[in-house]
Structure formats: C-alpha cells, structure tokens
Design an enzyme around this catalytic site. Sequence first.
Site, PDB file in Angstrom:
ATOM      1  CG  HIS A 124      51.840  25.905  37.694  1.00  0.00           C
ATOM      2  ND1 HIS A 124      51.365  27.020  37.032  1.00  0.00           N
ATOM      3  CD2 HIS A 124      50.745  25.267  38.172  1.00  0.00           C
ATOM      4  CE1 HIS A 124      50.037  27.044  37.114  1.00  0.00           C
ATOM      5  NE2 HIS A 124      49.630  25.996  37.808  1.00  0.00           N
ATOM      6  CD1 TRP A 143      52.457  35.824  39.563  1.00  0.00           C
ATOM      7  CD2 TRP A 143      51.196  35.347  41.357  1.00  0.00           C
ATOM      8  NE1 TRP A 143      51.704  34.711  39.270  1.00  0.00           N
ATOM      9  CE2 TRP A 143      50.927  34.404  40.341  1.00  0.00           C
ATOM     10  CE3 TRP A 143      50.531  35.237  42.570  1.00  0.00           C
ATOM     11  CZ2 TRP A 143      50.018  33.351  40.512  1.00  0.00           C
ATOM     12  CZ3 TRP A 143      49.616  34.211  42.742  1.00  0.00           C
ATOM     13  CH2 TRP A 143      49.374  33.279  41.717  1.00  0.00           C
ATOM     14  CB  SER A 154      26.042  29.819  34.275  1.00  0.00           C
ATOM     15  OG  SER A 154      27.206  29.130  33.884  1.00  0.00           O
ATOM     16  CE1 TYR A 195      42.542  24.635  37.528  1.00  0.00           C
ATOM     17  CE2 TYR A 195      40.570  25.157  36.295  1.00  0.00           C
ATOM     18  CZ  TYR A 195      41.824  24.602  36.356  1.00  0.00           C
ATOM     19  OH  TYR A 195      42.361  24.032  35.243  1.00  0.00           O
ATOM     20  CB  SER A 217      40.476  39.031  54.103  1.00  0.00           C
ATOM     21  OG  SER A 217      39.406  39.434  53.301  1.00  0.00           O
ATOM     22  CB  SER A 218      40.597  34.676  51.086  1.00  0.00           C
ATOM     23  OG  SER A 218      40.954  35.660  50.173  1.00  0.00           O
ATOM     24  CB  THR A 272      37.150  23.395  31.022  1.00  0.00           C
ATOM     25  OG1 THR A 272      37.861  22.967  32.171  1.00  0.00           O
ATOM     26  CG2 THR A 272      37.141  24.909  30.983  1.00  0.00           C
TER      27      THR A 272
END
Lengths: 550, 197
Positions: A322, A160, A287, A276, A188-189, A347
């Site tokens: 990465h 991917w 939350s 993220y 679209s996003s 985090t």
Amino acid sequence: MASEQPRKAVLQASESEGATAGGAHVGEGHGSAPRGMLRWLLTTNHKDIGTLYLIFSLSMLFIGGIMALVIRTELFQPGLQMVQPEFFNQMTTMHGLIMVFGAIMPAFTGLANWMIPLQIGAPDMALPRLNNFSFWLLPVAFLLLLSTLLMEGGGPNFGWTFYAPLSTTYAPPSTSFFIFSLHIAGISSILGAINIIATILNLRAPGMRLMDMPLFVWTWLITAFLLIAVMPVLAGAITMMLFDINLGTSYFNAAGGGDPVLFQHLFWFFGHPEVYIMILPAFGIVSAIVPTFSRKRLFGYASMVYATGSIAIMSFLVWAHHMFAVGLPLVAELFFMYTTMLIAVPTGVKVFNWIATMFRGSISFEPPMLFAIAFIVQFTIGGFSGLMLAIAPADFQYHDTYFVVAHFHYVLVPGALFAILAGAYYWLPKWTGFYPHEGLSKWHFWLSVIGVNLTFFPMHFSGLAGMPRRIPDYALQFADFNMLSSIGAFLFGISQLLFLVVIVKCARGGVRAPACAWEGAVDLEWSVPSPAPLHTFEIPPQTRDGQIIR
Amino acid sequence: MPSRDHAAQQQAVARTVRRTLLALVAMLGFAFALVPLYDVFCNLTGLNGKAASQARAAVAMEIDESRWVSVRFITQQGQGLPWTLEALDEQFRIHPGGQYSARFVFTNHADYPVRGRAVPSVSPAEGSLHLRKIMCFCFQEQTLAAGERRELPLVFQVDPDLPEGIRDLTLAYTLYPVTTPSSAGDDGAEHSAGGET
C-alpha cells in the site's frame, strides 16, 4: 412438525423436540425470558445477538450507501455542483469507515454468532454475556462517529486510511472523537474474536475434530486470530495519533523527530490483515453454499484449510504494497512485491477448488448459489486487478487513482458483500422458518450484478486514464466513465431496497422451510428445526466426520 | 457427570481466554515497540536516509581518485518558520575519502528572534550510511535574532566504500520550527506553527 411451528418468525422461548433430546432442560439460568425492548438489550443468546448484529450492519450498509450516493451525485458530471469539497471529503472518509467497520465486519460477526454454535453443535457461544457487551458497543461507537459530522469543523475528512499528519496536525477538532469511536469499535471486534476462539476451540460437539468442522467455522477461527493480532496495532496507532493531537508528542511529526511514514507502516500492518479479515469469512460462506447447490462434497477440504491459514500468515508480510509510492528502498519494494504476488497462490487454490466442486455436480441456481457463483467470478476479477497493483513499478502509475478504487470495490462489494447476501439467503430459512421470496430475490440478484458492474468496471478505465482518488471534481476526459459509474451506483443502491423487502416479507411468512431447507445441505445447522428454536443443542450431539450419529 | 464436564469446559474456556488476552497485550506492546524499533531498523540499515544526523569523527582515509561522486545540496522551507536557508555551495564533484566544506546561510526575516532546526535527509537512502558529517549545523538548534543572517559550514567526507552504482548523493535540509523545547524558552513555542505541531 411444520404445522406446529409458530407463525411469527421471532424466536419463541419454547422448546421443540429436535433441540433437546429427551426434553431435558440443561443450563436453565433465567426464569421467564424478558419481552420487548429489554429482551434485546439484555439477551445473551447467540441467535438474538446474531440478529442484532445483522440488523445493525444492514442499517450501516444503507447509511454508508447514502454517503456513496452523495459522492456519486457530485461526480455524475464534472464541476462542483452539489456539495462543498470539505463536505465531499467527509463523505468519502465516512463512507469508507462505515462500510468497513460498520457494515462488513459486523455482518460477518452476526453470521458467526448465529451459525458457529449451530455448526459445531454447541448450545451457545463460550461467553454469552461478553457477547451481548460486544454487540452493544457498536451502536455507541457509530453514534459517536456519525455525530462528528455535526461537530464544529465537521467530521473526519482525511480518508478512511487517516494518514498523519493530515489526521493530526491539519485535522478538524472532532478527530479525537473519531479516534475514541474507533477504539470502542475495536474493543467490540477484539472481544468478539476472543469469544469465537474460545467457542470453537472448546465447545465443539464430541467427535467433531478440527478437520471435521465446516469451512465457515475454520475461516472464522483464523479470522479471529487475525483480529487478535492486528486490532491492538490499530489501537496503538490511533492512540499515538491522539497523543500527537492532544499531548504534543511527535510520533508522526517530522519537526519533532517523528516520521509520517511510521504512521503508514503501523496503519497498513493492521490494514492489510484487516482486508483479509473482511474476506476470509466470505470464503467460508461460499465453501458452504457451492457444495450444497452442486450436491457434491467440497473439493479438497484440507487444502482449503491450509490455503486459508497460508493466506492469513502471509497477510502479515505484504503491508507495504500500500506504500509503494512513499519512497521505500528498492529492497523493500521488491520484497513486498514478491510476497504480494505469492499470496495470490493460495487464493487461487481456493478458487480452483470451488470450481472443481461444481464440476460434474448436479447444480441448481437458487438465489444463494447465484450470489456465490457471482462472488467467485467477480472476486477473481478483483484479484486480477490486485495482481496488477502488486507489480511495484506498474503501481507507480496506478497508485491513488481510481484503478485502486475499482480493485478494492470489486473484492469488497461483489466480493465480501455478495458472500454476505449469499449467506443471508442461504440461512434465512433457518432463521425465520420460511424461504425468501424467490422471484424478488432473483430480481435483487440481477439488478445488483448489473448495478455493481456498471458502477465499478468503468473505474478501471478512469483510473488507468489517470483520474486520481478522493477528488470532488475531475478533468473533462473522465466525464463519461464517471457518468456510467454514477448511474450504476444508483441502480445498485436502490436494488438493495429489494433485499430489505425480501427480509421483511420472509420474517412474516411465505413458503415454509423444513429443517433441511436445501437439498444437498449437510452441516449440523440443518438438523435442527426451521426456524431454529431459541435453545438448540443443549445436549451435545454425538458426531463423526462432521455428521450427527443417530 | 454433566456438571463435571461443564466445569471442565468452563476451565478450558477460561484458559483460552487467558491466552488470547496475553496475545492481545503482547501485540499492543509490539505496536508501541515498533516506534523505537522503526528508528533502530532505519539506523542500522540507513534505509530512511536519516543516518546522517549524528556527528562522525574525521577519518584519515585513502582518497579514491579513480571515481567522482557528485554531491548536491537542497534546502527546503518547512512550515511556519519566517526563515530561509540557502546553500552557497550547491554542488560538489568530489573524490570519496576527501574532506570538503560547504557553506550555508540562515536568514531570519522576522522582527523577532526565532528558534529552528534543519533536519537532513540523504538520497539515495543507501548512500546515507556513507556520508560522514564531521561538523554540521544540523546537529543543533539554531536561534537567530531578528533579521539576523548567519553563515554556517558543513564539513563532510564520503566513504570510499560507497557502493559502486551510486554516483550522485543529494543532501536535503528542511527547516522546522522548534516546538519541543530542549532548552526552555518562550520564543520557539510562541512563534512556532499554528496548531499542535
């Protein structure tokens, strides 16, 4: 009020009292609403579009899941028994693409569409027609992507992450269509993100300041900015790929003066904020749920907002973790190692705040809460393996092994996906007017927990033992771990059918839910009837401190 | 009242959309700008070992006899080229500052002329800024006739300001066919690697 509700949970166009104060009908644009297929094709209503996104993402979850089961069937035992390696590579690639771009992201977008206007007291999204367009791009994109499997040479088979030159020089002919489909999904996003930002910044009910908004709205606001920032970088990278493939350019081709490592930089500059993007809305959902079922306010609201913002900003500074094994200079390895370790701090703040919210709360364990608590525990486990991967010299051992696969599946499956399931169980009463069947939901939960851990926990060990990623066959010493993972995968996969059953039953009937379906739920969506009428908050409510003033 | 608020809201929405679209276009430009920026960054810092691909003038400099640096040459066959490249002088032990010459041999094993290029890379990357190549076959494309064997030199200096910790430099050459013809010719394109390289 309950006896007045229509039996079918499909939203009716009729108004009900809670939605329009005084019965005034503002913004009446259409005459009689279309019915049937045309309704769903043309709707500009955020609830309908949210439902479309959710149904689409559930279908993609099952399709991507079947691909995962093909993978796990082949890997059940050593040896090549089930599929050809070339097809196996297509399955690993498509599984990743479908789950990331077709299941997780659209699911969060669907939840955003449904819930953001309700949570900020807005009648709809800022750009309703753009909203419709944003959704319908997705079936087109994924039909195209799936069709590449049937093309000459097969579908994308390079993972991917589609590194060049494997995805350019050595790629099957369908790759240009893969790129095209990714462009469409990306648009679209992006359009969705623009809509969400415009809605949150401009359509909040009077009296609702930014720091009064529910955290789900905050996390989506920040996610939308991340999308605006990085989707164009992906678009640029895949366009360069397209040029290398079809126009003879050499962006990523060393022979022509380009650099394959440039591809990795471009991809991961998008790719890290992307992960993220896939988790921040999950944080928002948890939350909302944890305070509700602890009957206690969220601990440290402001620090949650700042932590989310810090995570988003820092996500731009970690991408090369990465790429630790690609030959980066020492100074780069150190820089990215430090920033990656640093991002664990905000985090951690969030995890501690959820726990502090539960502390001395009055806790009940309905299905949404079960999934939310499971998220907190299991996402943290995924975070720990992430910290291990952040240590650059240690990563030389872990890189491209199943240890990495274990890490990201923990944060994405019992992480992001469980948060989506939690959100679905939490908001189904609002969408349908009925509670999801509690017994079946709990079966779904426990089978999922057992299944997901049986699938992915052994992968930590097979990875540490040296099993590489993306291989259709493996050395004998990995056999036991793989068998466990495959059994777990089938258990987990089949358990998701229970979820489908719960949803269908819930849409048809069950125990009726009142407007405020959960004791302890305080946000604005719980002030409108269940099921929510097609049009809500046509007259904006007056709010203070995030609550409607009566 | 309501219509004026509505109009104001529409305007606010339009303004938000304009700004996000601007940010979007800027990020797209940024992505494409990253391509040359990447090379600029690498050239400035020498971080990808590519700095050693331009000719640098010979400089009369102090020969630092107090330290030895080992310079090694590696050759690699790239895809799709019926050539070999061999380093006749594989390893040097030199003083920084001195000027040295290494011999390389190109051989075309095919029965047709072929055009190719040797792409250099220096390891460790930090050392590439300090390796001065005065004359190198890697600066030009080479066209070899059928069966031709050609010996070419590499003249180089190592800067005395090479960081203390670096005691070994490795210069790797990878052979690639020439497919983007800087000068027109069918040879390179015809016999280059299959597919769109």
